[in-house]
Scaffold this active site. Structure first.
Site, PDB file in Angstrom:
ATOM      1  N   GLY A 134       0.837  -1.196   0.000  1.00 46.81           N
ATOM      2  CA  GLY A 134       0.000   0.000   0.000  1.00 46.81           C
ATOM      3  C   GLY A 134       0.866   1.238   0.000  1.00 46.81           C
ATOM      4  O   GLY A 134       2.055   1.165   0.315  1.00 46.81           O
ATOM      5  N   CYS A 152       5.324  -6.167   1.416  1.00 41.53           N
ATOM      6  CA  CYS A 152       5.680  -4.743   1.395  1.00 41.53           C
ATOM      7  C   CYS A 152       5.060  -3.996   2.585  1.00 41.53           C
ATOM      8  O   CYS A 152       5.445  -4.244   3.716  1.00 41.53           O
ATOM      9  CB  CYS A 152       5.284  -4.126   0.050  1.00 41.53           C
ATOM     10  SG  CYS A 152       6.085  -2.544  -0.239  1.00 41.53           S
ATOM     11  N   TYR A 153       4.058  -3.140   2.347  1.00 41.84           N
ATOM     12  CA  TYR A 153       3.421  -2.439   3.479  1.00 41.84           C
ATOM     13  C   TYR A 153       2.930  -3.463   4.512  1.00 41.84           C
ATOM     14  O   TYR A 153       3.029  -3.238   5.718  1.00 41.84           O
ATOM     15  CB  TYR A 153       2.248  -1.590   2.979  1.00 41.84           C
ATOM     16  CG  TYR A 153       1.500  -0.879   4.092  1.00 41.84           C
ATOM     17  CD1 TYR A 153       1.966   0.321   4.588  1.00 41.84           C
ATOM     18  CD2 TYR A 153       0.342  -1.433   4.630  1.00 41.84           C
ATOM     19  CE1 TYR A 153       1.292   0.965   5.616  1.00 41.84           C
ATOM     20  CE2 TYR A 153      -0.338  -0.792   5.662  1.00 41.84           C
ATOM     21  CZ  TYR A 153       0.136   0.410   6.157  1.00 41.84           C
ATOM     22  OH  TYR A 153      -0.519   1.033   7.172  1.00 41.84           O
ATOM     23  N   LYS A 210     -10.966 -10.964 -15.794  1.00 45.70           N
ATOM     24  CA  LYS A 210     -11.134 -11.061 -17.248  1.00 45.70           C
ATOM     25  C   LYS A 210     -10.424 -12.291 -17.842  1.00 45.70           C
ATOM     26  O   LYS A 210     -10.984 -12.997 -18.674  1.00 45.70           O
ATOM     27  CB  LYS A 210     -10.567  -9.794 -17.893  1.00 45.70           C
ATOM     28  CG  LYS A 210     -10.869  -9.673 -19.361  1.00 45.70           C
ATOM     29  CD  LYS A 210     -12.181  -8.986 -19.556  1.00 45.70           C
ATOM     30  CE  LYS A 210     -12.511  -8.750 -20.997  1.00 45.70           C
ATOM     31  NZ  LYS A 210     -13.783  -8.029 -21.129  1.00 45.70           N
ATOM     32  N   HIS A 243       7.858  -7.627  -4.039  1.00 47.37           N
ATOM     33  CA  HIS A 243       6.557  -8.032  -4.589  1.00 47.37           C
ATOM     34  C   HIS A 243       6.657  -9.362  -5.335  1.00 47.37           C
ATOM     35  O   HIS A 243       7.047  -9.385  -6.506  1.00 47.37           O
ATOM     36  CB  HIS A 243       6.027  -6.936  -5.523  1.00 47.37           C
ATOM     37  CG  HIS A 243       5.600  -5.716  -4.783  1.00 47.37           C
ATOM     38  ND1 HIS A 243       4.348  -5.593  -4.220  1.00 47.37           N
ATOM     39  CD2 HIS A 243       6.270  -4.592  -4.467  1.00 47.37           C
ATOM     40  CE1 HIS A 243       4.262  -4.433  -3.592  1.00 47.37           C
ATOM     41  NE2 HIS A 243       5.417  -3.808  -3.734  1.00 47.37           N
ATOM     42  N   ASP A 276     -17.669 -10.770 -22.165  1.00 44.88           N
ATOM     43  CA  ASP A 276     -18.356 -10.960 -20.887  1.00 44.88           C
ATOM     44  C   ASP A 276     -19.814 -11.362 -21.052  1.00 44.88           C
ATOM     45  O   ASP A 276     -20.268 -12.333 -20.439  1.00 44.88           O
ATOM     46  CB  ASP A 276     -18.269  -9.680 -20.044  1.00 44.88           C
ATOM     47  CG  ASP A 276     -16.840  -9.209 -19.893  1.00 44.88           C
ATOM     48  OD1 ASP A 276     -15.935 -10.035 -20.096  1.00 44.88           O
ATOM     49  OD2 ASP A 276     -16.627  -8.029 -19.587  1.00 44.88           O
ATOM     50  N   GLU A 278       4.300 -11.043  -6.508  1.00 38.46           N
ATOM     51  CA  GLU A 278       3.205 -11.187  -7.475  1.00 38.46           C
ATOM     52  C   GLU A 278       3.526 -10.622  -8.852  1.00 38.46           C
ATOM     53  O   GLU A 278       2.822 -10.890  -9.809  1.00 38.46           O
ATOM     54  CB  GLU A 278       1.924 -10.512  -6.923  1.00 38.46           C
ATOM     55  CG  GLU A 278       1.971  -8.987  -6.800  1.00 38.46           C
ATOM     56  CD  GLU A 278       2.606  -8.485  -5.511  1.00 38.46           C
ATOM     57  OE1 GLU A 278       3.353  -9.252  -4.879  1.00 38.46           O
ATOM     58  OE2 GLU A 278       2.368  -7.318  -5.139  1.00 38.46           O
TER      59      GLU A 278
END
Ligand code: XMP
Length: 514
Positions: A55, A83-84, A370, A170, A229, A172
């Site tokens: 964050g 991280c945060y 998505k 990170h 979608d 990710e």
């Protein structure tokens, strides 16, 4: 059936959704909840593990987002701070975090320390990682060990007794090449998940859910747009209740060349959907006549669409439900600061219709990202032609014809756009860009053709790379490709004597021109 669940507490990082996608790619269902989600609710959801996201705040700020005091005592499942999330965990448990001498942003090399680590099991001693932080942990809380450093910075800490883990970098993002293995260690070895989230299980459960909601005799209506979608949502509902779903596909006269006819055929012949095709082009053109303001165009298109849809829906009779292809990013109660861009343009959908017609919503894709919709759509047998189609705005070509709209301008733009897209396919570039289209400019310029001077229209080509449309970069398309697209457009589309390529990024530009 209750899936294994990982919960992510969102502290506002731009990467929070990426963490969720990574976890789901590992076959484990994962949800994002705001950082203030109560401890009681967390316990009730019975997650196998928790992740505290990064964050933008500093833990030392007075109004920094925090978890409640009893959080670490009451939550006994494993927690991973990123991280945060790491700084918060350290400070909350008696350690310290301070602003770094310099902000660390970008690549760094991590060095594992000797000693027991669960988060780095079977990983090399040195690894490239991606950093993005201003603060870092300077004092360990009791019971924690440092398991990795970058330079003299504490980069990873673990407390095995309390099931607490944290990393400063990170895992990710793609820039941390071993990030997926780190998340795997957390999800499978530490949280002991078994990977029970798949397209097959999702489809089976969703179909059962829809059957139950709609009942033995209920009727459903669904608006199709030709996009990914709404198509996937309709096909899922079709699996559940067949022809008791009536789909309405409206031609607003602002679709791409032949799109209405081709898509309608595909809906009927390949996907066996029960579809009513409504050609309302004239109605839309009439209402749009002489309108030049982009927002005004959007409002008119939204209003006329609802009129047409409502009229058709009434013919279906007795429908109690409306299917919508809402996706997970639209429903997350996220603290991420996505900026004002989300509301800069009023997006066109069937807003207001459910209340007006007293319809209950069925949103079978509410839990999906998505890329999952595409993946699950493939499992449902939906052709690639739809699944890989570039995003297309609800107001269609109306926001790509600058100035007022006439059927002639629409046709001209359709031809130019068709050539551009055809050539992207020919050069195998279509899937390399996120979105590509032609724009018709409201200016004329001088050209020559044979011995004649011409004074004709200009077409702009736009192609961007992006991951979510929030930011985008102009695509570096090869010159040979641009040359081919340009010469075909000027020679095949009558009334166009100039083609330009848009080299603006978002921000400061937007993807569409209006
Ligand atoms: P912008 O132009 O805002 O576009 O950078 C970001 C993404 O949103 C699409 N877009 C729209 N989609 N109704 C829609 O359904 C709209 O009014 C609209 N305006 C932009 C755009 O095509 C891009 O994918």
């Amino acid at each position: 059936m209750q899936h294994e669940l990982i919960l992510i507490l969102d502290f506002g990082s731009q990467y929070t959704q990426l963490i969720a996608r990574r976890v789901r790619e590992l076959g484990v269902y994962c949800e994002i909840v705001p950082f203030h989600y109560s401890v009681e609710k967390i316990i009730e959801r019975q997650p196998k593990g928790l992740i505290l996201s990064g964050g933008p705040s500093s833990v030392t700020d007075k109004d920094a987002p925090r978890v409640s005091k009893d959080f670490y005592d009451k939550i006994t499942v494993p927690i991973l701070g990123i991280c945060y999330g790491m700084q918060l965990m350290a400070v909350d448990l008696g350690g310290a975090s301070q602003p770094a001498m310099r902000r660390e942003y970008g690549h760094a090399q991590l060095k594992r320390l000797s000693g027991k680590t669960l988060i780095f099991t079977d990983l090399p001693e040195k690894m490239d990682v991606w950093m993005s932080h201003g603060d870092h942990v300077t004092k360990l809380p009791e019971g924690f060990n440092t398991t990795a450093t970058t330079g003299d910075v504490i980069t990873a800490i673990e407390n095995h007794e309390r099931n607490l883990f944290a990393v400063q970098f990170h895992p990710e993002v793609a820039h941390t090449p071993k990030g997926k293995d780190i998340l795997k260690n957390f999800i499978f070895n530490i949280c002991q998940c078994s990977s029970d989230w798949s397209a097959k299980s999702f489809i089976a459960e969703e179909v059962a859910k829809i059957k139950e909601i709609v009942g033995e005799t209920g009727n459903v209506i669904c608006g199709l747009s030709g996009g990914v979608d709404s198509t996937v949502a309709a096909v899922l509902v079709h699996e559940a209740i067949g022809n008791r779903q009536t789909c309405v596909f409206v031609n607003n006269g602002l679709l791409r060349a032949d799109e209405f006819e081709n898509t309608l055929k595909m809906y009927r012949n390949n996907l066996h959907l029960n579809v009513v095709g409504v050609d309302a082009s004239k109605e839309f053109y009439k209402e749009l006549k002489s309108v030049t303001d982009p927002e005004e165009k959007r409002k008119i298109i939204g209003r006329v669409f609802i009129q047409v849809f409502e009229r058709e829906a009434k013919k279906v009779g007795k429908a109690k439900f409306l299917v919508q292809g809402t996706l997970y990013p639209d429903v997350i109660e996220s603290v991420s600061l996505r900026g004002a861009s989300v509301t800069i343009k009023s997006h066109h959908n069937v807003g207001g219709l459910p209340e007006k017609m007293k319809l209950k919503l069925i949103e079978p894709l509410r839990e999906l990202f998505k890329d999952e919709v595409r993946l699950f759509g493939k499992e449902l047998g939906i052709p690639n032609e739809i699944l890989q189609r570039h995003p297309f705005p609800g107001p269609g070509l109306a926001v790509r014809i600058l100035g007022d709209i006439t059927p002639e301008k629409v046709e001209l733009l359709q031809q130019a756009d068709r050539i551009f897209i055809e050539e992207l396919h020919n050069f195998r570039l279509y899937n390399e860009v996120w979105q590509a289209f032609a724009v018709l400019l409201p200016i004329q310029s001088v050209g020559v053709m044979g011995d004649f001077r011409t004074y004709e229209k200009t077409v702009a080509l736009r192609a961007v790379t992006s991951t979510d449309g929030m930011t985008a970069d102009w695509a570096r398309l090869p010159h040979e490709f641009l040359q081919k697209a340009s010469s075909r457009i000027t020679s095949e589309v009558r009334g166009v004597n100039r083609v330009v390529y848009d080299i603006s990024s978002k921000p400061p530009s937007t993807i569409e021109w209006e």
